[in-house]
Design a protein around this motif. Structure first.
Motif, mmCIF file in Angstrom:
data_model
loop_
_atom_site.group_PDB
_atom_site.id
_atom_site.type_symbol
_atom_site.label_atom_id
_atom_site.label_comp_id
_atom_site.label_asym_id
_atom_site.label_seq_id
_atom_site.Cartn_x
_atom_site.Cartn_y
_atom_site.Cartn_z
ATOM 1 N N SER A 49 96.329 -52.098 18.766
ATOM 2 C CA SER A 49 94.868 -51.622 19.582
ATOM 3 C C SER A 49 94.883 -52.332 21.047
ATOM 4 N N ILE A 50 96.136 -52.631 21.290
ATOM 5 C CA ILE A 50 95.969 -53.488 22.829
ATOM 6 C C ILE A 50 95.347 -52.712 23.894
ATOM 7 N N ARG A 51 95.377 -51.433 23.963
ATOM 8 C CA ARG A 51 94.794 -50.595 24.861
ATOM 9 C C ARG A 51 93.903 -49.700 23.973
ATOM 10 N N LYS A 52 92.884 -49.172 24.724
ATOM 11 C CA LYS A 52 92.034 -47.827 24.035
ATOM 12 C C LYS A 52 93.135 -46.772 23.843
ATOM 13 N N SER A 164 91.268 -63.201 29.151
ATOM 14 C CA SER A 164 90.031 -62.593 28.904
ATOM 15 C C SER A 164 90.072 -61.281 28.492
ATOM 16 N N TYR A 165 91.199 -60.436 28.684
ATOM 17 C CA TYR A 165 91.177 -58.881 28.558
ATOM 18 C C TYR A 165 91.918 -58.762 27.235
ATOM 19 N N CYS A 166 92.682 -59.650 26.482
ATOM 20 C CA CYS A 166 93.191 -59.376 25.250
ATOM 21 C C CYS A 166 92.796 -59.700 23.991
ATOM 22 N N ILE A 167 93.096 -58.661 23.082
ATOM 23 C CA ILE A 167 92.677 -58.421 21.699
ATOM 24 C C ILE A 167 93.554 -59.308 20.929
ATOM 25 N N LEU A 266 108.723 -62.462 31.895
ATOM 26 C CA LEU A 266 107.811 -63.480 31.991
ATOM 27 C C LEU A 266 106.514 -63.047 32.586
ATOM 28 N N PRO A 267 105.481 -62.425 31.710
ATOM 29 C CA PRO A 267 104.515 -61.757 32.056
ATOM 30 C C PRO A 267 103.822 -62.685 33.051
ATOM 31 N N VAL A 268 103.374 -61.935 34.414
ATOM 32 C CA VAL A 268 102.533 -62.711 35.449
ATOM 33 C C VAL A 268 101.417 -62.105 35.327
ATOM 34 N N GLN A 269 101.036 -60.847 35.076
ATOM 35 C CA GLN A 269 99.779 -60.029 35.222
ATOM 36 C C GLN A 269 99.293 -59.731 36.491
ATOM 37 N N SER A 270 99.268 -60.634 37.227
ATOM 38 C CA SER A 270 98.588 -60.448 38.861
ATOM 39 C C SER A 270 99.432 -61.303 39.843
ATOM 40 N N THR A 306 108.649 -58.620 34.093
ATOM 41 C CA THR A 306 107.463 -59.054 33.879
ATOM 42 C C THR A 306 106.343 -57.897 33.268
ATOM 43 N N ASP A 307 105.001 -58.268 33.165
ATOM 44 C CA ASP A 307 103.932 -57.312 32.893
ATOM 45 C C ASP A 307 102.855 -57.389 34.041
ATOM 46 N N PHE A 308 102.305 -56.193 34.226
ATOM 47 C CA PHE A 308 101.155 -56.147 35.442
ATOM 48 C C PHE A 308 100.173 -55.395 34.668
ATOM 49 N N ILE A 309 98.968 -55.996 35.050
ATOM 50 C CA ILE A 309 97.621 -55.203 34.446
ATOM 51 C C ILE A 309 96.954 -54.708 35.846
ATOM 52 N N VAL A 310 96.926 -53.595 36.213
ATOM 53 C CA VAL A 310 96.253 -53.143 37.624
ATOM 54 C C VAL A 310 94.873 -52.565 37.262
ATOM 55 N N ILE A 337 104.000 -52.000 33.482
ATOM 56 C CA ILE A 337 102.665 -51.878 34.204
ATOM 57 C C ILE A 337 101.601 -51.301 33.191
ATOM 58 N N PHE A 338 100.452 -51.829 33.229
ATOM 59 C CA PHE A 338 99.497 -51.263 32.558
ATOM 60 C C PHE A 338 98.079 -51.388 33.188
ATOM 61 N N MET A 339 97.130 -50.018 33.008
ATOM 62 C CA MET A 339 96.055 -49.694 33.493
ATOM 63 C C MET A 339 95.146 -50.872 32.883
ATOM 64 N N TYR A 340 94.275 -51.455 33.466
ATOM 65 C CA TYR A 340 93.181 -52.239 32.704
ATOM 66 C C TYR A 340 92.241 -51.474 31.550
ATOM 67 N N SER A 341 92.322 -51.791 30.483
ATOM 68 C CA SER A 341 91.598 -51.122 29.359
ATOM 69 C C SER A 341 90.588 -52.222 28.661
ATOM 70 N N PRO A 342 89.235 -51.955 28.892
ATOM 71 C CA PRO A 342 88.293 -52.983 28.495
ATOM 72 C C PRO A 342 88.394 -52.856 26.820
ATOM 73 N N ARG A 343 88.640 -53.911 25.931
ATOM 74 C CA ARG A 343 88.659 -54.309 24.515
ATOM 75 C C ARG A 343 87.414 -54.903 23.927
ATOM 76 N N PRO A 344 87.037 -54.184 23.180
ATOM 77 C CA PRO A 344 85.656 -54.539 22.637
ATOM 78 C C PRO A 344 86.011 -55.963 21.916
HETATM 79 N N1 5AD Z 1 94.435 -53.887 29.110
HETATM 80 C C1 5AD Z 1 95.582 -53.400 29.768
HETATM 81 N N2 5AD Z 1 96.781 -54.228 29.661
HETATM 82 C C2 5AD Z 1 96.468 -55.045 28.519
HETATM 83 N N3 5AD Z 1 97.434 -55.811 27.927
HETATM 84 C C3 5AD Z 1 96.810 -56.671 27.261
HETATM 85 N N4 5AD Z 1 95.436 -56.330 27.040
HETATM 86 C C4 5AD Z 1 95.374 -55.427 27.830
HETATM 87 C C5 5AD Z 1 94.299 -54.630 28.347
HETATM 88 N N5 5AD Z 1 92.900 -54.950 27.766
HETATM 89 C C6 5AD Z 1 98.902 -55.849 28.576
HETATM 90 C C7 5AD Z 1 99.204 -57.281 29.213
HETATM 91 C C8 5AD Z 1 100.551 -57.716 28.295
HETATM 92 C C9 5AD Z 1 100.794 -56.715 27.336
HETATM 93 C C10 5AD Z 1 101.284 -56.763 26.174
HETATM 94 O O1 5AD Z 1 99.758 -55.797 27.577
HETATM 95 O O2 5AD Z 1 100.172 -56.979 30.355
HETATM 96 O O3 5AD Z 1 101.149 -58.698 28.718
#
Ligand code: 5AD
Ligand code: SF4
Length: 442
Positions: A49-52, A164-167, A266-270, A306-310, A337-344
């Motif tokens: 359930s990490i993203r919608k 703050s974004y992570c479920i 080594l996830p940096v995210q941004s 790495t991991d990025f959230i855009v 690379i992940f597009m930001y997805s708001p998690r409840p």
């Molecule tokens: N939206 C997008 N990406 C996310 N990740 C975690 N939560 C979210 C979210 N709400 C990504 C981060 C993390 C990877 C496992 O999933 O980049 O490192």
């Protein structure tokens, strides 16, 4: 009442590892595993359930099962994994096909749940935390599904970081480390069954802090040291590391333990401090770069992924450009690379998700373009150089060729013989025309 079990998995490596455990656990309880759900009377969905989008995939799949469930009266549908702890009892309201819900820490209770359901025909849920007991079933009976040369082993599960974004802290719970003895037992068992590459798993793997039977603490670097002493283990990987927990003793382990590979996720995210702060990542970009520098000091050939959230809330073009600069500077290899997805329930859920999908997609593409170029950059560096390859098997297309992986995860094809299977062989890279797999000579 033994069942024919079909299992489908979404999500991270830990979910796949858990799925293997589920299947083996059900097998030792005399259930049969089938490859197609049409042949099953128990369907297990190990969910993410990490993203919608991950959530959508599960509910879409469930809808595909509707007509099958209508036809098959005794079919049981069970939800495992992170969606179960995210949704809890509410999940029964979201889809009426679900019979059993079993959380990520309860999979060793699944057999009991199945029998209870058959007996009472009442929907059941167990999402309790059992302190990762699920991993500690005697592995001599707890046979792995398909023992390969390389295998995952969970050493710590859960997360206390609350980015703050992570479920994940809500779905997998607090960080809990397994006992070092249990981990070493499992790895010894695997190594006696041909496994020579181990990938240690944890959402924050380097936050590992176990306790020996005698009460002494075992740090992550202690554990790496002990694992490296197991003769048949030739390569050690671990994922996912948190920059925040990357202490000096772990950097030292890179100096002292050759078996740890020259590749680190080594996830940096941004690349923007403003965004890292909003993400509550607990480090700034200067800290991250310095950490990379310190690791490169002891391991000059280290490559980072790495991991990025855009499109995180408030990410301006300026912030985004800082991420691009960082990619050019640190030359990240294959990355997610992940597009930001708001998690409840997460903190950022209450921030305005102000970057629209088109813009998120553009940022995604721009990062992907740079990362693809970096992959080629690293491939070029490999050309005409020798690399150690763990030989995994024969090519399906041309049986003259064997293939294996380098420490930096390149799949390399070369002409060899079957005696090389399972060994580490040195190969000179001579063809990098394809980005995703290379060719070499002995
Ligand atoms: N939206 C997008 N990406 C996310 N990740 C975690 N939560 C979210 C979210 N709400 C990504 C981060 C993390 C990877 C496992 O999933 O980049 O490192
Ligand atoms: Fe998905 Fe995270 Fe759960 Fe893994 S831990 S299944 S990535 S939500």
């Amino acid at each position: 009442m033994h069942r024919k079990v079909y299992l489908k998995t979404w999500g991270c490596q830990m979910n796949h590892y858990d799925s293997d455990k589920i299947l083996n656990y059900l097998k030792i309880n005399n259930h049969k595993i089938v490859d197609n759900y049409i042949d099953s009377d128990l369907i297990i969905l190990n969910t993410c359930s990490i993203r919608k989008k991950s959530e959508y995939k599960v509910f879409n799949f469930l809808e595909r099962l509707r007509s099958f469930k209508k036809e098959k009266d005794n079919l049981i549908i069970c939800i495992c994994g992170c969606l179960s702890t995210q949704e809890k009892e509410k999940i029964f309201l979201r889809n009426d096909l679900i019979d059993i819900v079993c959380g990520p820490q309860s999979i060793h209770k699944l057999n009991k749940l199945i029998y209870k359901f058959i007996k009472y025909k009442k929907k059941l849920i167990d999402i309790k935390s059992y302190k990762i007991d699920k991993n500690n079933i005697n592995n001599k009976i707890f046979n792995y599904n398909n023992i390969k040369l390389n295998t995952y082993v969970t050493i710590i599960e859960g997360c206390n970081k609350f980015c703050s974004y992570c479920i994940v802290p809500f779905t997998r719970g607090k960080e809990i480390s397994r006992s070092p003895e249990k981990i070493l037992d499992e790895i010894c068992y695997l190594s006696n069954n041909n496994v020579c590459e181990i990938n240690l798993l944890g959402q924050n793997v380097n936050a590992y802090s176990g306790i020996f039977n005698n009460g002494d603490l075992c740090s992550f670097s202690n554990l790496l040291n002990l694992i490296s002493k197991i003769n048949n283990i030739k390569r050690i990987r671990f994922t996912t590391s948190n920059p925040y927990n990357f202490s000096d003793d772990i950097i030292n382990a890179y100096k002292n333990i050759n078996k740890i590979v020259n590749y680190l996720h080594l996830p940096v995210q941004s690349g923007s401090n403003k965004i890292l702060k909003l993400m509550r990542r607990k480090y700034d970009i200067e800290f991250y770069k310095d950490l990379v520098k310190r690791i490169l000091y002891v391991r000059p050939n280290m490559i980072f992924s790495t991991d990025f959230i855009v499109g995180f809330p408030g990410e301006s073009e300026k912030d985004f450009l800082l991420t691009l600069d960082l990619i050019n500077e640190l030359k990240f290899d294959h990355s997610y690379i992940f597009m930001y997805s708001p998690r409840p329930g997460t903190e950022s859920f209450y921030m305005k998700d102000n970057i629209d999908l088109i813009e998120k997609k553009r940022r995604f593409r721009e990062i992907k373009y740079l990362i693809d170029n970096n992959i080629i950059y690293w491939n070029k560096k490999m050309l005409n150089n020798k690399y150690d390859i763990l030989v995994e098997g024969f090519s399906k297309k041309n049986s003259k060729f064997l293939f294996g992986k380098t420490e930096n995860n390149r799949k390399v094809y070369f002409i060899g013989n079957k005696n090389m299977l399972g060994k580490i062989i040195s190969v000179k890279i001579n063809d990098i025309s394809n980005k995703n797999y290379l060719y070499g000579n002995l």
